[in-house]
Design an enzyme around this catalytic site. Sequence first.
Site, PDB file in Angstrom:
ATOM      1  N   ARG A 179       0.875  -1.185   0.000  1.00 30.14           N
ATOM      2  CA  ARG A 179       0.000   0.000   0.000  1.00 30.14           C
ATOM      3  C   ARG A 179       0.905   1.225   0.000  1.00 30.14           C
ATOM      4  NH1 ARG A 179      -5.152   1.631   3.603  1.00 30.14           N
ATOM      5  NH2 ARG A 179      -6.024   0.242   2.036  1.00 30.14           N
ATOM      6  N   CYS A 221     -16.215   1.879   1.025  1.00 31.99           N
ATOM      7  CA  CYS A 221     -15.002   1.093   1.299  1.00 31.99           C
ATOM      8  C   CYS A 221     -14.553   1.243   2.748  1.00 31.99           C
ATOM      9  CB  CYS A 221     -13.895   1.507   0.342  1.00 31.99           C
ATOM     10  SG  CYS A 221     -13.542   3.264   0.374  1.00 31.99           S
ATOM     11  N   GLN A 266     -10.123  -3.936  -2.854  1.00 31.66           N
ATOM     12  CA  GLN A 266     -11.400  -3.449  -2.337  1.00 31.66           C
ATOM     13  C   GLN A 266     -12.518  -3.761  -3.330  1.00 31.66           C
ATOM     14  OE1 GLN A 266     -12.215  -1.684   0.705  1.00 31.66           O
ATOM     15  NE2 GLN A 266     -14.239  -2.231  -0.037  1.00 31.66           N
ATOM     16  N   ARG A 319     -13.485  -8.370   2.248  1.00 30.10           N
ATOM     17  CA  ARG A 319     -12.063  -8.112   1.965  1.00 30.10           C
ATOM     18  C   ARG A 319     -11.251  -9.360   2.281  1.00 30.10           C
ATOM     19  NH1 ARG A 319     -10.078  -2.942   2.013  1.00 30.10           N
ATOM     20  NH2 ARG A 319      -8.228  -3.980   1.201  1.00 30.10           N
ATOM     21  N   HIS A 327      -7.540   0.728  -6.237  1.00 32.56           N
ATOM     22  CA  HIS A 327      -7.677  -0.138  -5.050  1.00 32.56           C
ATOM     23  C   HIS A 327      -8.368  -1.444  -5.477  1.00 32.56           C
ATOM     24  CE1 HIS A 327      -7.699  -1.294  -0.992  1.00 32.56           C
ATOM     25  NE2 HIS A 327      -8.534  -0.431  -0.461  1.00 32.56           N
ATOM     26  N   ASP A 340     -17.145   7.276  -1.224  1.00 28.68           N
ATOM     27  CA  ASP A 340     -15.848   7.202  -0.541  1.00 28.68           C
ATOM     28  C   ASP A 340     -15.567   8.597   0.024  1.00 28.68           C
ATOM     29  OD1 ASP A 340     -13.289   6.477   0.297  1.00 28.68           O
ATOM     30  OD2 ASP A 340     -12.385   6.647  -1.699  1.00 28.68           O
TER      31      ASP A 340
HETATM   32  N1  NVA Z   1      -9.850   6.977  -1.233  1.00 33.21           N
HETATM   33  C1  NVA Z   1      -9.467   6.509   0.076  1.00 33.21           C
HETATM   34  C2  NVA Z   1      -9.716   5.030   0.185  1.00 33.21           C
HETATM   35  C3  NVA Z   1      -9.413   4.450   1.528  1.00 33.21           C
HETATM   36  C4  NVA Z   1      -9.639   2.983   1.586  1.00 33.21           C
HETATM   37  C5  NVA Z   1      -8.003   6.831   0.300  1.00 33.21           C
HETATM   38  O1  NVA Z   1      -7.200   6.627  -0.615  1.00 33.21           O
HETATM   39  O2  NVA Z   1      -7.666   7.293   1.396  1.00 33.21           O
HETATM   40  N1   CP Z   2     -11.051   0.117   2.740  1.00 36.93           N
HETATM   41  C1   CP Z   2      -9.767   0.048   3.131  1.00 36.93           C
HETATM   42  O1   CP Z   2      -8.861  -0.223   2.353  1.00 36.93           O
HETATM   43  O2   CP Z   2      -9.587   0.229   4.473  1.00 36.93           O
HETATM   44  P1   CP Z   2      -8.213   0.461   5.226  1.00 36.93           P
HETATM   45  O3   CP Z   2      -7.679   1.773   4.784  1.00 36.93           O
HETATM   46  O4   CP Z   2      -8.576   0.431   6.675  1.00 36.93           O
HETATM   47  O5   CP Z   2      -7.274  -0.660   4.874  1.00 36.93           O
END
Ligand code: NVA
Ligand code: CP
Length: 303
Positions: free
Chosen positions: A102, A260, A132, A288, A129, A220
Amino acid sequence: MKHLLKLGDLSSEEIIGLLNLADQLKYELKNGIEHHVLKGKTLGMIFTKSSTRTRVSFETGMYQLGGHPLFLSGNDLQIGRGEPIKDTARVMSRYLDGIMIRTFDQSDVEELAEYGSIPIINGLTDYCHPCQVLADLMTIREYKGHFDGLKFCFIGDGNNMANSLIVGCLKVGMSVSIACPDDYQPAEDVLEFAKSYGDKFFMTNKPLEAAKNADIVYTDVWTSMGQEEETAKRAKAFEGYQINAELMALTNEGCIVQHCLPAHRGEEITEDVLEAHAKEIFDEAENRLHAQKAVMVELMKDK
Ligand code: NVA
Ligand code: CP
């Protein structure tokens, strides 16, 4: 399938295959059927951004598959002090059987895959992502039984989630409508891909128009990780892009709501809509685990 870098790399058949495997693994887990198919394998999990769901579901999933998960914080790795991704890729390939990462730049994930010799799984970048969205699709199929003829609607930022949702939902056969402010549209290559689906893809800057007759409504956060200094500007730009009772009233009967998570109640979604649809949203979070186990099995078994 060698990696999961983005959904655009997968065929519709590969996506459906992963969803079928995820359903099977979920069934086995719920019925106490052991599936230690990754016994003796180690997954490195590199995080340069925060996480609750991704970290815990990958870590638990790897354990349930009989393997070993290794949490690696970007700050503690030499990457955090400037060691090149391409060197990290080659070193880690000598120890590990797979890497979940990540991070910010999609190009870093692609570079890991290019220089490493083990499967790479994208656990979120600024661009997409995919893990997800596999869980989201799994949940939609659980609730609706199929994808054909469903209208999927995304309201909000044309961000990593929107990019993966557009690609994933179109590939499995749903029609997709998106409502984003003009300055916050999805990535150009994603829009290019979506255009090839003709009238199955619709984009507007009017949330109520997008939500009409939707079977699934998704949102989101307005400010993603790494954009914190833009919070005030974004709050203004996204005014009106909220999933609330007025918007839900325009959707089809039985419309499900997805998020998400983490959610910001009172911003992209109201407390009452979130709580009325909590069952779906937390089933989605649970999935997930099952969807990512399918990805790990597909990529790491027999490798
Ligand atoms: N768009 C959000 C998704 C988190 C799972 C981010 O990138 O922070
Ligand atoms: N939805 C998601 O990826 O959650 P986290 O940021 O908690 O991993």
